[in-house]
Design a protein around this motif. Sequence first.
Motif, PDB file in Angstrom:
ATOM      1  N   VAL A 195       0.875  -1.179   0.000  1.00 52.17           N
ATOM      2  CA  VAL A 195       0.000   0.000   0.000  1.00 52.17           C
ATOM      3  C   VAL A 195       0.912   1.228   0.000  1.00 52.17           C
ATOM      4  N   PHE A 196       0.770   2.050  -1.031  1.00 48.08           N
ATOM      5  CA  PHE A 196       1.634   3.230  -1.155  1.00 48.08           C
ATOM      6  C   PHE A 196       0.836   4.506  -0.880  1.00 48.08           C
ATOM      7  N   PRO A 197       1.397   5.415  -0.115  1.00 50.36           N
ATOM      8  CA  PRO A 197       0.709   6.704   0.046  1.00 50.36           C
ATOM      9  C   PRO A 197       0.888   7.535  -1.216  1.00 50.36           C
ATOM     10  N   PHE A 198      -0.162   8.243  -1.619  1.00 52.93           N
ATOM     11  CA  PHE A 198      -0.059   9.127  -2.791  1.00 52.93           C
ATOM     12  C   PHE A 198      -1.017  10.289  -2.586  1.00 52.93           C
ATOM     13  N   GLU A 199      -0.472  11.494  -2.501  1.00 55.39           N
ATOM     14  CA  GLU A 199      -1.285  12.672  -2.151  1.00 55.39           C
ATOM     15  C   GLU A 199      -2.085  12.310  -0.898  1.00 55.39           C
ATOM     16  N   ASN A 200      -3.419  12.438  -0.957  1.00 58.29           N
ATOM     17  CA  ASN A 200      -4.197  12.075   0.238  1.00 58.29           C
ATOM     18  C   ASN A 200      -4.780  10.671   0.145  1.00 58.29           C
ATOM     19  N   ALA A 201      -4.291   9.908  -0.817  1.00 60.54           N
ATOM     20  CA  ALA A 201      -4.885   8.585  -1.055  1.00 60.54           C
ATOM     21  C   ALA A 201      -3.873   7.468  -0.817  1.00 60.54           C
ATOM     22  N   LYS A 202      -4.400   6.249  -0.918  1.00 59.56           N
ATOM     23  CA  LYS A 202      -3.529   5.077  -0.845  1.00 59.56           C
ATOM     24  C   LYS A 202      -3.628   4.344  -2.179  1.00 59.56           C
ATOM     25  N   ILE A 203      -2.486   3.869  -2.628  1.00 59.23           N
ATOM     26  CA  ILE A 203      -2.465   3.178  -3.927  1.00 59.23           C
ATOM     27  C   ILE A 203      -2.120   1.710  -3.747  1.00 59.23           C
TER      28      ILE A 203
END
Length: 238
Positions: A195-203
């Motif tokens: 699970v990668f953080p990206f901006e305010n989301a998770k990818i």
Amino acid sequence: MNKEEVVRTLQIQREIFGEDLYVKSLNIEKRVKEKEVKPIPEDIFVASEEFQKANSLEELNSLICNCQKCSLGATRNKFVFGTGNINAKVMVIGEGPGADEDAKGEPFVGRAGKLLTDILKAINFDRDEVFIANVVKCRPPGNRTPTSEEMETCIPYLKKQIELIQPSLILCLGLTAAQGILKKKDSLTNLRGQVFPFENAKIMVTYHPAALLRNPNWKRGCWEDVQQFRKLYDEMFS
Ligand code: URA
């Protein structure tokens, strides 16, 4: 030259020579007498980034749908902005339009698209509930992989879409999309299951549906990935 040709020429110069060199040359030109060199409108770079001011997806689409920033603009039939719920909690991101998408102007409408719809259904997401987009908005000729330059040129549009939609979760389909967004030169095997953080989301990353059509034995791995994705969603929203 008409205005569009002037803008395109300046963009090509900026792509080739870099902004610094180009801006410096602009300053030199300003010093040359107006008679010899036509002044170049100063707002030209601002104009090409005007999409950043968009307050809605609709506005963004209208600002970018005639894009000619890379060569894919010349060969596309339709610009494929993306479709779905503008307030989606989940975004699904593919690589780039294929022939069916290029003809229709919508992402994932061909065979891979049908499989994607089924995959989403299998984890209880309706296709209309999510927002589906690609890292490049125009079809690469012959369905080739988009180049890193094409992706770099187009990804700001995707980032703006993410900024406007504010999804909590993003499912990335395939290595090209994953590497383009995450800027990681890792293998799909390594990227999956994380699970990668990206901006305010998770990818999260899984196989591209077109790859699953070619290699059905990967479907099991995809099934595991998307179940994990659904679990993450349930943990966030239940
Ligand atoms: N493959 C993609 O990556 N995107 C589409 O829209 C269709 C096929």
